[in-house]
Design a protein around this motif. Sequence first.
Motif, PDB file in Angstrom:
ATOM      1  N   LEU A  44       0.839  -1.199  -0.111  1.00  0.00           N
ATOM      2  CA  LEU A  44       0.084   0.132   0.154  1.00  0.00           C
ATOM      3  C   LEU A  44       0.710   1.379   0.018  1.00  0.00           C
ATOM      4  O   LEU A  44       0.710   2.160  -0.773  1.00  0.00           O
ATOM      5  CB  LEU A  44      -0.850   0.105   1.178  1.00  0.00           C
ATOM      6  CG  LEU A  44      -1.735   1.384   1.662  1.00  0.00           C
ATOM      7  CD1 LEU A  44      -2.755   1.349   0.423  1.00  0.00           C
ATOM      8  CD2 LEU A  44      -2.519   1.078   2.784  1.00  0.00           C
ATOM      9  N   ALA A  45       1.903   1.277   0.963  1.00  0.00           N
ATOM     10  CA  ALA A  45       2.822   2.318   1.049  1.00  0.00           C
ATOM     11  C   ALA A  45       3.656   2.541  -0.424  1.00  0.00           C
ATOM     12  O   ALA A  45       3.669   3.655  -0.636  1.00  0.00           O
ATOM     13  CB  ALA A  45       3.996   2.210   2.097  1.00  0.00           C
ATOM     14  N   ALA A  46       3.972   1.627  -0.835  1.00  0.00           N
ATOM     15  CA  ALA A  46       4.642   1.671  -2.134  1.00  0.00           C
ATOM     16  C   ALA A  46       3.729   2.128  -3.284  1.00  0.00           C
ATOM     17  O   ALA A  46       3.887   2.817  -4.236  1.00  0.00           O
ATOM     18  CB  ALA A  46       5.104   0.278  -2.763  1.00  0.00           C
ATOM     19  N   ALA A  47       2.381   1.598  -3.478  1.00  0.00           N
ATOM     20  CA  ALA A  47       1.608   2.210  -4.415  1.00  0.00           C
ATOM     21  C   ALA A  47       1.325   3.640  -4.401  1.00  0.00           C
ATOM     22  O   ALA A  47       1.239   4.411  -5.273  1.00  0.00           O
ATOM     23  CB  ALA A  47       0.058   1.158  -4.138  1.00  0.00           C
ATOM     24  N   ILE A  48       1.196   4.277  -3.183  1.00  0.00           N
ATOM     25  CA  ILE A  48       1.120   5.597  -3.102  1.00  0.00           C
ATOM     26  C   ILE A  48       2.207   6.404  -3.374  1.00  0.00           C
ATOM     27  O   ILE A  48       2.075   7.304  -4.040  1.00  0.00           O
ATOM     28  CB  ILE A  48       0.816   5.926  -1.551  1.00  0.00           C
ATOM     29  CG1 ILE A  48      -0.753   5.353  -1.030  1.00  0.00           C
ATOM     30  CG2 ILE A  48       0.774   7.513  -0.965  1.00  0.00           C
ATOM     31  CD1 ILE A  48      -0.896   5.215   0.458  1.00  0.00           C
ATOM     32  N   THR A  49       3.354   5.794  -2.837  1.00  0.00           N
ATOM     33  CA  THR A  49       4.661   6.421  -3.185  1.00  0.00           C
ATOM     34  C   THR A  49       5.070   6.579  -4.958  1.00  0.00           C
ATOM     35  O   THR A  49       5.264   7.517  -5.346  1.00  0.00           O
ATOM     36  CB  THR A  49       5.900   5.827  -2.599  1.00  0.00           C
ATOM     37  OG1 THR A  49       5.655   5.712  -1.072  1.00  0.00           O
ATOM     38  CG2 THR A  49       7.215   6.903  -2.708  1.00  0.00           C
TER      39      THR A  49
END
Length: 198
Positions: A44-49
């Motif tokens: 999730l964090a990677a998708a946002i970044t």
Amino acid sequence: MELYSGHITKLIDELAALPGIGNKTAQRLAFHLINMPADRVNRLAAAITEAKANVQYCKECYTLTDRDVCPVCANHNRNHKLIMVVENTRDLAAYEKTGKYEGVYHVLHGAISPMIGIGPGDIKLKELVERLQGEVEEVIIATNSSLEGETTAMYISKLIKPTGIRVTRIASGVPVGGDLEYIDEVTLLRALEGRIEI
Ligand code: ZN
């Protein structure tokens, strides 16, 4: 007294700052995230970044895209002399879903709203006027039928009229204040086909 650990409070504050998320929902989401497996949280964090790093405005229509020029603008089979003005990328997607619109778009990223201090300079209007220097036959204004959408439509109409380019407004029948994205395809097509000159 601090209710939660500092890290949780920070997470809740960040989530609560998002549109449509109140403090209760932010707390619920924060605890849900903390209980999620680490690899899902990382995804999730990677998708946002990655979205933030790679998504940009299309150089022509200003929709959000992964490339310099979006697939609609890059398509030579589309009618580039017909420009539909929409408030956001979600509205563009709603019209694209109908598969019946052959022109291109212009995404304003908002609507004029004096109430909350959004003026003509805060949306992509200057960019629209620049596009009209090219060969354009018609501008279809498909902003929402909310007060802001109507204000924006009138403003654009006044702006374009002197150029002699045809300006039309999608037909009403689209529910007042309704976001275009929630409207079914038949209603969208009817609104498009029933557009009138303004
Ligand atoms: Zn584009």
